[in-house]
Design an enzyme around this catalytic site. Structure first.
Site, PDB file in Angstrom:
ATOM      1  CB  CYS A  53      -0.902   0.007   1.235  1.00  5.91           C
ATOM      2  SG  CYS A  53      -1.840   1.551   1.400  1.00  5.91           S
ATOM      3  CG  ASP A  60      -2.312  -3.900  -0.633  1.00  5.61           C
ATOM      4  OD1 ASP A  60      -3.031  -4.075   0.374  1.00  5.61           O
ATOM      5  OD2 ASP A  60      -2.001  -2.774  -1.061  1.00  5.61           O
TER       6      ASP A  60
END
Length: 155
Positions: A53, A60
């Protein structure tokens, strides 16, 4: 076409390599398509794709499915693996990662057609799926469904 002729310019296959520090520094390699003139679909699946992120730095995770109909070039799979791995320490939103991968492959391969499905695991309770395609699927090419069901959580 002799193997040496096709594979002679590769720099990553068959030797020790390190993960590139960023997607911009990753080298995507291509080889001549020995079946140029024949329309067929190539699929790569990366079920453990990771990036960061850009705001929080938290990891992620995504399941990527990449389909393309090659023209004159094929992507060399080890260079693709290293390119995708270079996102591991790269901060970008899901949409940027997914579409950037597609655009880089289009620039490198100049395929007849390309599609990517980025099936991102939930962040904040919301899964995000990103889809990009260059145009209609070429006639007479079988392209199967990507086979990734919609996220259902625990239900």
């Amino acid at each position: 076409m002799a193997d040496k002729e096709i594979y002679g310019n590769l720099t990553q296959l068959g030797g020790a390599t390190t993960l590139p520090e960023s997607p911009d520094k990753a080298e995507l390699e291509r080889v001549p398509n020995p079946q140029a003139g024949t329309a067929y679909c190539v699929r790569f699946t990366a079920p453990e794709f990771t990036s960061l992120c850009p705001i929080t730095g938290q990891p992620d995770f995504a399941h990527l499915v990449l389909d393309y109909v090659p023209d004159q070039w094929l992507v060399e799979s080890k260079s693709l693996k290293l390119y995708l791995g270079s996102f591991r320490n790269h901060g970008a939103f899901h949409e940027d990662c997914t579409v950037s991968i597609a655009k880089r492959l289009i620039e490198t391969l100049e395929p007849q057609w390309l599609r990517i499905g980025g099936y991102w695991y939930p962040r904040g309770g919301i899964p995000i799926d990103i889809f990009y395609q260059t145009g209609p699927i070429p006639q007479d090419v079988w392209v199967p469904d990507q086979g990734v069901p919609p996220y259902r959580g625990r239900g």
